[in-house]
Design an enzyme around this catalytic site. Sequence first.
Site, mmCIF file in Angstrom:
data_model
loop_
_atom_site.group_PDB
_atom_site.id
_atom_site.type_symbol
_atom_site.label_atom_id
_atom_site.label_comp_id
_atom_site.label_asym_id
_atom_site.label_seq_id
_atom_site.Cartn_x
_atom_site.Cartn_y
_atom_site.Cartn_z
ATOM 1 N N GLY A 11 0.771 -1.238 0.000
ATOM 2 C CA GLY A 11 0.000 0.000 0.000
ATOM 3 C C GLY A 11 0.804 1.291 0.000
ATOM 4 O O GLY A 11 0.295 2.342 0.391
ATOM 5 N N SER A 12 2.045 1.242 -0.488
ATOM 6 C CA SER A 12 2.845 2.483 -0.485
ATOM 7 C C SER A 12 2.278 3.501 -1.467
ATOM 8 O O SER A 12 2.320 4.708 -1.219
ATOM 9 C CB SER A 12 4.310 2.180 -0.800
ATOM 10 N N ASN A 13 1.689 3.034 -2.574
ATOM 11 C CA ASN A 13 1.070 3.985 -3.513
ATOM 12 C C ASN A 13 -0.207 4.578 -2.910
ATOM 13 O O ASN A 13 -0.498 5.755 -3.076
ATOM 14 C CB ASN A 13 0.758 3.303 -4.842
ATOM 15 N N LEU A 87 -3.498 -6.731 -8.509
ATOM 16 C CA LEU A 87 -2.910 -7.751 -9.389
ATOM 17 C C LEU A 87 -3.927 -8.525 -10.217
ATOM 18 O O LEU A 87 -3.569 -9.448 -10.926
ATOM 19 C CB LEU A 87 -2.082 -8.726 -8.532
ATOM 20 N N LYS A 88 -5.207 -8.190 -10.099
ATOM 21 C CA LYS A 88 -6.222 -8.945 -10.837
ATOM 22 C C LYS A 88 -6.706 -8.140 -12.044
ATOM 23 O O LYS A 88 -6.722 -6.907 -12.001
ATOM 24 C CB LYS A 88 -7.416 -9.244 -9.906
ATOM 25 N N ASN A 104 -4.249 2.750 -13.912
ATOM 26 C CA ASN A 104 -3.349 1.790 -13.281
ATOM 27 C C ASN A 104 -1.933 2.338 -13.313
ATOM 28 O O ASN A 104 -1.540 3.017 -14.270
ATOM 29 C CB ASN A 104 -3.397 0.448 -14.032
ATOM 30 N N HIS A 106 1.961 1.179 -13.436
ATOM 31 C CA HIS A 106 2.781 -0.011 -13.723
ATOM 32 C C HIS A 106 4.250 0.372 -13.527
ATOM 33 O O HIS A 106 4.673 1.445 -13.982
ATOM 34 C CB HIS A 106 2.535 -0.503 -15.152
ATOM 35 N N ASP A 147 -2.431 -3.999 -18.799
ATOM 36 C CA ASP A 147 -1.391 -2.998 -19.143
ATOM 37 C C ASP A 147 -1.460 -2.524 -20.585
ATOM 38 O O ASP A 147 -0.450 -2.124 -21.157
ATOM 39 C CB ASP A 147 0.010 -3.602 -18.887
ATOM 40 N N GLU A 176 6.892 6.256 -8.972
ATOM 41 C CA GLU A 176 5.441 5.986 -8.922
ATOM 42 C C GLU A 176 4.758 6.899 -7.910
ATOM 43 O O GLU A 176 3.660 7.418 -8.148
ATOM 44 C CB GLU A 176 5.196 4.539 -8.497
HETATM 45 C C1 GRF Z 1 3.916 -1.028 -7.353
HETATM 46 O O1 GRF Z 1 5.238 -1.195 -7.796
HETATM 47 C C2 GRF Z 1 3.000 -0.993 -8.544
HETATM 48 O O2 GRF Z 1 3.548 -0.367 -9.683
HETATM 49 C C3 GRF Z 1 2.832 -2.438 -8.824
HETATM 50 O O3 GRF Z 1 2.707 -3.055 -7.543
HETATM 51 C C4 GRF Z 1 3.416 -2.258 -6.612
HETATM 52 C C5 GRF Z 1 2.450 -1.893 -5.534
HETATM 53 O O4 GRF Z 1 3.134 -1.423 -4.454
HETATM 54 N N1 GRF Z 1 1.667 -2.667 -9.659
HETATM 55 P P1 GRF Z 1 2.305 -0.816 -3.210
HETATM 56 O O5 GRF Z 1 1.333 -1.887 -2.735
HETATM 57 O O6 GRF Z 1 1.594 0.400 -3.714
HETATM 58 O O7 GRF Z 1 3.391 -0.504 -2.220
#
Ligand code: GRF
Length: 203
Positions: A11-13, A87-88, A104, A106, A147, A176
Amino acid sequence: MNIAVFVSGRGSNLRAIIDSNELKNLVEVRVVCSNKSGCGAFDVAHQHNIPTYSISSEKVDGYINYEELLPILKEEKIELVVLAGYLKLIPPFFVREFPFKIINVHPALLPSFGGQGMYGIRVHQTVFDSSVKISGATVHFVNEEYDRGLIIAQSCVDILNVKSPEEIAAKVLEAEHELLPWVIKKIAQNKVEIVNNRVEIKE
Ligand code: GRF
């Protein structure tokens, strides 16, 4: 603008979106959804009192399916769905419900190093082994293939002297965390347009 964030990992994003000063007073994360109810990203959501929903196309206790999720998102007046490490594959009917409203992130420069199975460290291992000298992050619209939707924005990182895929992953993740909130801001400001099958972003 109300958004839903779909996650599968730490969940860092998601945290970058929640903590982004540029998104304060502009965007609200109304729900967080995941295919993994135990994921770290749910802890991030709960720390911020954001409701979470576990999603599965199969019948799993404590999970709902996409058909059940849809009215919840409509009720929350979700205007943008953000896949942040989800991831789905999103089912076609769901994509059609949010035309050009699902994005999304990537961790590579699409269309290279993308597609089914290309996620996590596997992406960076492939980049490392390919000997390319730059990598980066891509934010794109989601369609019915992994993608493959129109690219909205990309951010490059220099990997000239990296010694491992993990080093690439760390550099790309930083990119990101800047790129995704920036794209969400531009969408919230209605500054993203599609012209001749390319995405233009106004200053
Ligand atoms: C990120 O690198 C994103 O690009 C990829 O999965 C990772 C998710 O990281 N699809 P987080 O869960 O947001 O830390």
